[in-house]
Write an enzyme that holds these catalytic residues in place. Structure first.
Site, PDB file in Angstrom:
ATOM      1  N   LYS A  31       0.829  -1.208   0.000  1.00  0.00           N
ATOM      2  CA  LYS A  31       0.000   0.000   0.000  1.00  0.00           C
ATOM      3  C   LYS A  31       0.863   1.258   0.000  1.00  0.00           C
ATOM      4  CE  LYS A  31      -4.002  -2.076   2.275  1.00  0.00           C
ATOM      5  NZ  LYS A  31      -4.853  -2.077   3.500  1.00  0.00           N
TER       6      LYS A  31
ATOM      7  N   ASP B 102       4.817  -1.030  11.958  1.00  0.00           N
ATOM      8  CA  ASP B 102       3.553  -1.578  12.432  1.00  0.00           C
ATOM      9  C   ASP B 102       3.375  -1.117  13.879  1.00  0.00           C
ATOM     10  OD1 ASP B 102       1.358  -2.979  13.248  1.00  0.00           O
ATOM     11  OD2 ASP B 102       2.127  -4.969  12.712  1.00  0.00           O
TER      12      ASP B 102
ATOM     13  N   ASN C  84       0.069  10.415  12.848  1.00  0.00           N
ATOM     14  CA  ASN C  84      -1.212  10.542  12.160  1.00  0.00           C
ATOM     15  C   ASN C  84      -2.011   9.241  12.096  1.00  0.00           C
ATOM     16  OD1 ASN C  84      -3.009  11.661   9.725  1.00  0.00           O
ATOM     17  ND2 ASN C  84      -2.057   9.751   9.048  1.00  0.00           N
TER      18      ASN C  84
ATOM     19  N   SER D 294      -5.546  13.439  17.118  1.00  0.00           N
ATOM     20  CA  SER D 294      -6.587  12.888  17.976  1.00  0.00           C
ATOM     21  C   SER D 294      -7.897  12.971  17.183  1.00  0.00           C
ATOM     22  CB  SER D 294      -6.667  13.678  19.288  1.00  0.00           C
ATOM     23  OG  SER D 294      -7.679  13.176  20.130  1.00  0.00           O
TER      24      SER D 294
ATOM     25  N   TYR E 126     -12.168   3.448  21.570  1.00  0.00           N
ATOM     26  CA  TYR E 126     -11.726   4.474  20.621  1.00  0.00           C
ATOM     27  C   TYR E 126     -11.630   5.823  21.320  1.00  0.00           C
ATOM     28  CZ  TYR E 126     -11.640   7.690  16.676  1.00  0.00           C
ATOM     29  OH  TYR E 126     -11.287   8.698  15.803  1.00  0.00           O
TER      30      TYR E 126
ATOM     31  N   LYS F 255      -8.280   8.273  21.893  1.00  0.00           N
ATOM     32  CA  LYS F 255      -8.187   9.650  21.412  1.00  0.00           C
ATOM     33  C   LYS F 255      -7.904  10.634  22.552  1.00  0.00           C
ATOM     34  CE  LYS F 255      -7.493   8.659  18.142  1.00  0.00           C
ATOM     35  NZ  LYS F 255      -6.541   9.034  17.074  1.00  0.00           N
TER      36      LYS F 255
END
Length: 312
Positions: free
Chosen positions: A64, A86, A113, A169, A199, A203
């Site tokens: 990718k 990774d 990111n 975030s 999640y 964040k």
């Protein structure tokens, strides 16, 4: 009322006063963007290449990443470099920094990111942590910590005496009040919390880490920020169900918008003065979750993160 107001101002921002045309010439700058093979990271890398930076795309999949590098070369005429990383495997993180250190002696900007959003709750990192917290927080913490000497060297060589760490975030950081340390491994507490709460935890973890990094290394020229890039249409939502996606689509912006705030933090002259700030769409200073500014929680998370990575 605070969360509702923050959500509204971050979901429906005013027109940006900053654009990629405002990015200064980045010749001589060495920059890493994690997760730059797609989405916001790819748009970030594109703008950096257009302004002559030396860009490393740090990603798990070489296939990718190679495809993204070729597409970016077609679009910009400039070629990014691939760094195998990774974030869900701390040994891979260590190997990535060792590899990068054979090629570069300075790092001027690190864009943390990459991210994982609401995968199946059963998914864990190689070391047995919740996949979201392990990737989004632990992996980036370890990656950044190992790169500190190169960031300090980058700050010393920069005209403004600064190197920058930009931590992506999201508005999800607003929806939880603390870090549940009992839920970060494969525990009953984690399964009870569920994938969406994990999640949110990750964040908030991004914000806490960014703020603690700002305190610990600001005097060595490292500028650390955290940000909500906006509600952006990327493959990050690939695990969202149809019902959730129906509502998300009403507020989603295209990927180039998502790169604006982090590019402002990482490249603009104003960005050098944003240490410890939480940024919101588009290219503005926000307030964020008050839990993110809790010095005890910042310190507790940093200590915990050091403990998890000390024997890798």
């Amino acid at each position: 009322m605070g969360v509702v107001h923050s959500m509204y101002t971050e979901t429906f921002p005013p027109k940006s006063k900053f654009s990629t045309k405002d990015i200064p010439d980045l010749s001589g700058k060495v920059i890493i963007v994690t997760g730059a093979n797609t989405g916001i990271g790819k748009e970030t890398a594109k703008a950096l290449l257009e302004h002559n930076a030396k860009v490393y795309i740090a990603a798990r999949s070489s296939e990718k990443a190679t495809k993204a590098i070729q597409e970016l070369k077609t679009a910009t005429g400039k070629e990014a470099l691939y760094l195998k990383l990774d974030l869900a495997d701390l040994k891979s993180v260590k190997a990535a920094v060792e590899e990068f250190s054979t090629k570069e002696k300075e790092l001027h900007v690190l864009f943390n990111n990459a991210g994982v959003m609401i995968p199946p709750i059963e998914q864990l990192t190689a070391q047995g942590y919740d996949l979201q917290f392990g990737t989004n927080v632990i992996g980036h913490f370890y990656f950044t910590k190992l790169l500190i000497p190169l960031l300090v060297a980058g700050a010393k060589s920069s005209p403004d005496g600064k190197a920058r760490v930009v931590n992506t975030s999201s508005s999800g950081s607003l929806f939880t009040k603390t870090i549940r340390f009992d839920a970060l491994r494969d525990t009953a507490a984690r399964k009870k919390a569920g994938t969406q709460e994990m999640y949110f935890q990750s964040k908030l973890g991004n914000v806490l880490f960014a703020n603690e990094l700002a305190k610990r290394y600001g005097d060595q020229g490292i500028v650390s920020t955290s940000l909500n890039p906006g509600n952006i249409r990327t493959d990050l939502q690939r695990n969202a169900g149809k019902f959730l996606m129906f509502f998300l689509e009403l507020t989603l912006w295209d990927a180039p918008y998502g790169a604006l705030t982090q590019l402002w933090a990482g490249t603009s002259p104003e960005g050098a003065n944003l240490n410890g700030k939480y940024l919101i769409p588009w290219a503005r200073i926000g307030t964020g979750n008050k839990a993110g500014n809790d010095p005890k929680l910042q310190g507790d998370l940093w200590k915990w993160l050091e403990e998890q990575t000390e024997n890798i």
